[in-house]
Design a protein around this motif. Sequence first.
Motif, mmCIF file in Angstrom:
data_model
loop_
_atom_site.group_PDB
_atom_site.id
_atom_site.type_symbol
_atom_site.label_atom_id
_atom_site.label_comp_id
_atom_site.label_asym_id
_atom_site.label_seq_id
_atom_site.Cartn_x
_atom_site.Cartn_y
_atom_site.Cartn_z
ATOM 1 N N UNK A 102 0.376 -1.425 -0.340
ATOM 2 C CA UNK A 102 0.511 0.015 0.292
ATOM 3 C C UNK A 102 1.122 1.213 -0.449
ATOM 4 N N UNK A 103 1.933 1.359 0.096
ATOM 5 C CA UNK A 103 3.180 2.577 0.687
ATOM 6 C C UNK A 103 3.348 2.353 -0.919
ATOM 7 N N UNK A 104 3.951 1.250 -1.614
ATOM 8 C CA UNK A 104 4.008 1.384 -3.266
ATOM 9 C C UNK A 104 2.745 2.089 -3.807
ATOM 10 N N UNK A 105 1.498 1.681 -3.572
ATOM 11 C CA UNK A 105 0.478 2.273 -4.489
ATOM 12 C C UNK A 105 0.162 3.675 -3.709
ATOM 13 N N UNK A 106 0.531 4.097 -2.806
ATOM 14 C CA UNK A 106 0.432 6.053 -2.431
ATOM 15 C C UNK A 106 1.319 6.821 -3.012
ATOM 16 N N UNK A 107 2.917 5.988 -3.689
ATOM 17 C CA UNK A 107 3.572 6.329 -3.946
ATOM 18 C C UNK A 107 3.052 6.007 -5.688
ATOM 19 N N UNK A 108 2.860 5.482 -6.083
ATOM 20 C CA UNK A 108 2.439 5.098 -7.221
ATOM 21 C C UNK A 108 1.123 6.277 -7.775
ATOM 22 N N UNK A 109 0.405 6.724 -6.764
ATOM 23 C CA UNK A 109 -0.873 7.603 -6.409
ATOM 24 C C UNK A 109 -0.181 9.513 -6.912
ATOM 25 N N UNK A 110 0.974 9.647 -5.313
ATOM 26 C CA UNK A 110 1.507 10.538 -5.103
ATOM 27 C C UNK A 110 2.352 11.112 -6.505
ATOM 28 N N UNK A 111 3.112 10.137 -7.695
ATOM 29 C CA UNK A 111 3.680 10.446 -8.820
ATOM 30 C C UNK A 111 2.631 10.826 -9.991
ATOM 31 N N UNK A 112 1.904 9.671 -9.931
ATOM 32 C CA UNK A 112 0.820 9.791 -10.933
ATOM 33 C C UNK A 112 0.150 11.442 -10.809
ATOM 34 N N UNK A 113 -0.653 11.244 -9.912
ATOM 35 C CA UNK A 113 -0.840 13.243 -9.330
ATOM 36 C C UNK A 113 -0.305 14.119 -10.017
ATOM 37 N N UNK A 114 1.404 13.995 -9.701
ATOM 38 C CA UNK A 114 1.962 14.800 -10.352
ATOM 39 C C UNK A 114 2.596 15.055 -11.413
ATOM 40 N N UNK A 115 2.424 14.119 -11.521
ATOM 41 C CA UNK A 115 2.983 13.996 -13.563
ATOM 42 C C UNK A 115 1.469 13.985 -14.325
ATOM 43 N N UNK A 116 0.153 13.223 -13.816
ATOM 44 C CA UNK A 116 -0.429 13.490 -14.584
ATOM 45 C C UNK A 116 -1.611 14.345 -15.149
ATOM 46 N N UNK A 117 -1.536 15.023 -14.598
ATOM 47 C CA UNK A 117 -2.399 16.335 -14.482
ATOM 48 C C UNK A 117 -1.594 16.780 -15.664
#
Length: 432
Positions: A102-117
Amino acid sequence: MSKPKEFHFKPLNVGRWIIWGFFALALLVAPRIWTSGLAQTMLTQMGIGIIACLAYNILLGQGGMLSFGHAVYSGMGAFLAIHALNKVGAGTLGLPVSLIPLVGGMAGLLCAVLLGYVSTKKAGTPFAMITLGIGELVFALALMLPEFSGGEGGVSSNRVIGQPVMGISFGPQIQVYYLVAVYCFVCTALMFALTRTPLGRMLNAVRDNPERVEFIGYDTHWVRFLAFAISGFFAGIAGGLGAINTEIVNGGDVLHAARSGAFLLFTFLGGAMFFFGPIIGAVLMVFCGVMLAELTKAWLLYLGLVFLFMVMYAPGGVASLILMNLRVAAFGKLGKIWTSYLALGGAALAALVGAAAMIEMLYHRQLNEALGPELRFMGATLNSSGVDAWFGAGFMIIVGVGLFELARRHYVHQWGEIQEDIEKEIKRREAL
């Protein structure tokens, strides 16, 4: 007087319960059937690959977004998970190993939010090029920050921490497999549930007709962005599970463009337009990367040829072939066409054996010439310097391709007749 409440009851979808029950049963009994260490390691990798490919398919299959940099989110999830695992081992982070993904999931989510926009502001080819650029950028930055990525050696850890709980220490491979199996089942169910939500339906609409979606008042950018963030979360979970499984994360592997390419290639081969297609693709991905790579050094060439023929003859992937034939079987017409399948398979096998013999002889001459001209191929000894071996391989290719073309024409004719019969049967049933 208030109107009495109305209750609506939906019939139980028995077929769906059977499919999910079979999926859970397969995850449960698989390591009991294949008990070797290699088999259990491959099953663990397949579970991780299923999550990663399904996460990628949220973009490709459901949203029509071709990403060339999705390894960023699984890779960053892996790095944050391995650092968290080290902190747990050092006693500075109170978190059980089972929650590290889940730590990895939150890291992936954070990166996706920062780069995905930024990425999702565009669609189509611009989106693909942006993701490719971001993927290369993150890959280069990881190598430039050895304190985070460990440099060329990567970051290692130990998943066996503290005293076992209920006998579970995650030391044996089978315990890691069942951890992956639980996450695989839950994540698969959640991603399937996403396809049934308004966001999932709107994502399909953005894929098919973004102009109409904007016309009815929805922001296509935000729909793509939300899907991108959710995809990054599940990709990060896959990366976290991979970190626990291998106990080492190397940026040159988990962030490389080849990893993103593998997600794309095998999701397409499995069938991007069907939910279960990436599951098939993940199984193929692990099988090719482990078993096929052990059999031949030319495995990437074989994989490229398979991809080429799938694009030409079955662009819907393996899943489309399965569903097409299930439809034929449901109307009792499969018995009329099975001989054509045998003919196609035999001709294709002959051409494949001839082509494989040529490829293996060519690779042997280029890479193993010091060992002599002879090599073993499918139980036979071939002389790569002899004309007869090359002539025989070429003859098999020509005969196989010729027979395949004849069988294909007959198959196309039969298939057309069967589809006409099915359409007539459907109209007859509707008229009753």
